[in-house]
Design an enzyme around this catalytic site. Structure first.
Site, PDB file in Angstrom:
ATOM      1  N   GLU A   1       0.804  -1.226   0.000  1.00 43.77           N
ATOM      2  CA  GLU A   1       0.000   0.000   0.000  1.00 43.77           C
ATOM      3  C   GLU A   1       0.839   1.279   0.000  1.00 43.77           C
ATOM      4  OE1 GLU A   1      -3.045  -0.093   3.000  1.00 43.77           O
ATOM      5  OE2 GLU A   1      -3.862  -1.982   2.293  1.00 43.77           O
TER       6      GLU A   1
ATOM      7  N   GLU B   1      -5.201  -8.580   0.999  1.00 44.89           N
ATOM      8  CA  GLU B   1      -5.794  -8.217   2.299  1.00 44.89           C
ATOM      9  C   GLU B   1      -7.272  -7.988   2.108  1.00 44.89           C
ATOM     10  OE1 GLU B   1      -4.215  -4.871   4.523  1.00 44.89           O
ATOM     11  OE2 GLU B   1      -2.154  -5.526   4.147  1.00 44.89           O
TER      12      GLU B   1
HETATM   13  C1  FCB Z   1      -4.299  -1.912   5.613  1.00 47.59           C
HETATM   14  C2  FCB Z   1      -2.913  -2.234   6.109  1.00 47.59           C
HETATM   15  C3  FCB Z   1      -2.881  -3.287   7.171  1.00 47.59           C
HETATM   16  C4  FCB Z   1      -4.031  -3.160   8.147  1.00 47.59           C
HETATM   17  C5  FCB Z   1      -5.342  -3.014   7.421  1.00 47.59           C
HETATM   18  C6  FCB Z   1      -6.545  -2.910   8.322  1.00 47.59           C
HETATM   19  O1  FCB Z   1      -4.318  -0.623   5.080  1.00 47.59           O
HETATM   20  O2  FCB Z   1      -2.110  -2.665   5.040  1.00 47.59           O
HETATM   21  O3  FCB Z   1      -1.631  -3.224   7.807  1.00 47.59           O
HETATM   22  O4  FCB Z   1      -3.795  -2.149   9.046  1.00 47.59           O
HETATM   23  O5  FCB Z   1      -5.308  -1.907   6.580  1.00 47.59           O
END
Ligand code: FCB
Length: 469
Positions: free
Chosen positions: A165, A370
């Site tokens: 990210e 994620e």
């Molecule tokens: C993302 C991050 C991760 C976590 C989630 C909830 O932006 O990559 O580390 O904090 O959000």
């Protein structure tokens, strides 16, 4: 719609070093920008820090066993840069690398595929003192660090991710300041975005040269599923602006070797972009083996008017915007269910992103690196932790992944954020994302019902019709 996922699908959980490891001062590790930031009063809720976190550094073997018991076949983790290269330059230290060697060996021993991320936000503080990501030199330091980790672990790790990210690193770190290092300088944030892109390209180049030929390279972005509040030209233009700053600023150079022209125009009053050297774009556009997509919630935008001036973009409280040059844009809370983060539950955003990158990057496999949700989970009287809301969240989003696969998206895996409750950045330990509950007093781990639900899914590859817990 089929409810069965393709054979070979990776079913994983994800974590990041600073959020779980603790052992902040052990074995030669030096502070990262997150150590400094979390120890600065007022930056993290309740003054929480990652000093101890969930003590994963000492509980590595137990945590890998936990994953093995769940039957997942992949694990996405990150390497702490200051643990392996404490000053951010020069040779790596073996005792730092040893931790990750042991982790990877434990994983492989249990048939769990390691998916390694080099940078999940923990820049060595010394490099921030030298200017941080707004400085070009940091990209070269990152490539050097990538070489050390590549040489050390390339014999046992096949899947490599450069950055997690970069939008958050650049814009939450240097524009709104809600993340480390907490700077609020829009021009610096745009420079940071470019040097993160450059670091990605340089690291990719180095990794290709030190890793075996079958290594797989990726990057995990958090593209915004951004929607216009109405179809008016002004609202559509607000969407275009945010799409440029959230998405095309990374996918432009990484996938197509060019920054979008509208991004230059939108930010012309902030910077002239002269820090982009002509040769950088060819460096950044390196062939990837997959694209990682992190997704939580969509964004809804409109043109800012007197009626809609607020900025509810879900990225923390700051009087400084994380969106340079987009003062004319207002963010709206979409109607409907919200998670404990105040983020809306809307799986269609994930579907839309998977279909978008299927169109824009044909032939490039996708991976959901994620996805998950925070809820206020508490153990019941019998010690078990029931989290039906999380099961419904996961079920909805996995159904969206399945639908995208039916519609032609080449999705190869899904990583639940997160394995364990952990240090949720500026929110500290107040937001629980884990499939496994952690009692922060005792460090006791208790799989929640969502973990057991996910284990069944990982074991069968079949999404149950109803999200029973
Ligand atoms: C993302 C991050 C991760 C976590 C989630 C909830 O932006 O990559 O580390 O904090 O959000």
């Amino acid at each position: 719609m089929s409810d069965t996922f393709p054979p070979g699908f990776l079913w994983g959980t994800a974590t990041a070093a600073y959020q779980i490891e603790g052992a902040a001062r052990e074995n030669g590790r030096t502070p990262s920008i997150w150590d400094t930031f979390s120890h600065t009063p007022g930056k993290v809720a309740r003054g929480d820090t990652g000093d101890i976190a969930v003590d994963h550094f000492h509980r590595r073997a137990e945590d890998v066993r936990l994953m093995a018991d769940l039957g997942v076949n992949a694990y996405r983790f990150s390497v702490s840069w200051p643990r392996v290269q404490p000053t951010g330059r020069g040779p790596a230290i073996q005792r730092g690398l040893d931790f990750y060697r042991a982790l990877v060996d434990d994983l492989l021993g249990h048939g769990i595929e390691p998916v390694l991320t080099l940078y999940h936000w923990d820049l060595p503080q010394e490099l921030e003192a030298a200017g941080g990501w707004p400085e070009r030199e940091t990209a070269y330091r990152f490539a050097e660090y990538a070489r050390s980790v590549g040489e050390a672990l390339g014999d046992r790790v096949q899947r490599w991710t450069t950055l997690n990210e970069p939008w958050c690193s650049a814009f939450l770190g240097y524009a709104s300041g809600v993340h480390a290092p907490g700077r609020t300088d829009p021009a610096a944030a745009l420079r940071a975005a470019h040097h993160l892109n450059l670091g990605h390209g340089l690291a990719g180049q180095v990794l290709r040269s030190v890793l075996p030929a079958d290594a797989r390279l990726s990057v995990s972005l958090n593209p915004s599923a951004v929607r216009a509040r109405t179809q008016s030209p002004a609202d559509l233009d607000a969407r275009r602006r945010i799409d440029a700053l959230a998405n095309r600023i990374f996918t432009g150079p990484m996938l197509n070797g060019a920054y979008p022209e509208d991004l230059f125009a939108d930010t012309a009053r902030i910077t002239d972009w002269s820090f982009v050297h002509a040769a950088d774009l060819a460096t950044i556009r390196r062939p990837l083996d997959s694209l990682g997509i992190n997704y939580y919630a969509p964004a809804v935008v409109s043109a800012a008017t007197d009626e809609f001036a607020g900025r509810h973009d879900g990225h923390g409280e700051s009087e400084h915007s994380p969106w340079p040059g987009a003062d004319s844009v207002a963010f709206h809370q979409p109607p409907g269910e919200l998670t404990e983060m105040g983020w809306s539950v809307d799986p269609s955003g994930l579907y839309d992103l998977l279909m978008r990158y299927t169109r824009e990057a044909p032939g490039l496999p996708l991976m959901v690196t994620e996805n998950g949700a925070a809820y206020a989970d508490r153990p019941g009287a019998d010690g078990t932790v029931h989290d039906p809301d999380r099961i419904r969240y996961l079920h909805g989003h996995l159904a969206a992944v399945r639908r995208a696969i039916d519609d032609g998206a080449d999705v190869r895996g899904y990583f639940l954020w997160s394995l364990l409750d952990n240090f949720e950045w500026a929110y500290g330990y107040g937001k629980r994302f884990g499939a496994v509950h952690v009692d922060y007093e005792t460090q006791r781990r208790t799989p929640k019902s969502s973990a057991l639900w996910y284990a069944r899914l990982a074991g069968t590859g079949v999404l149950p019709e109803v999200p029973v817990g």
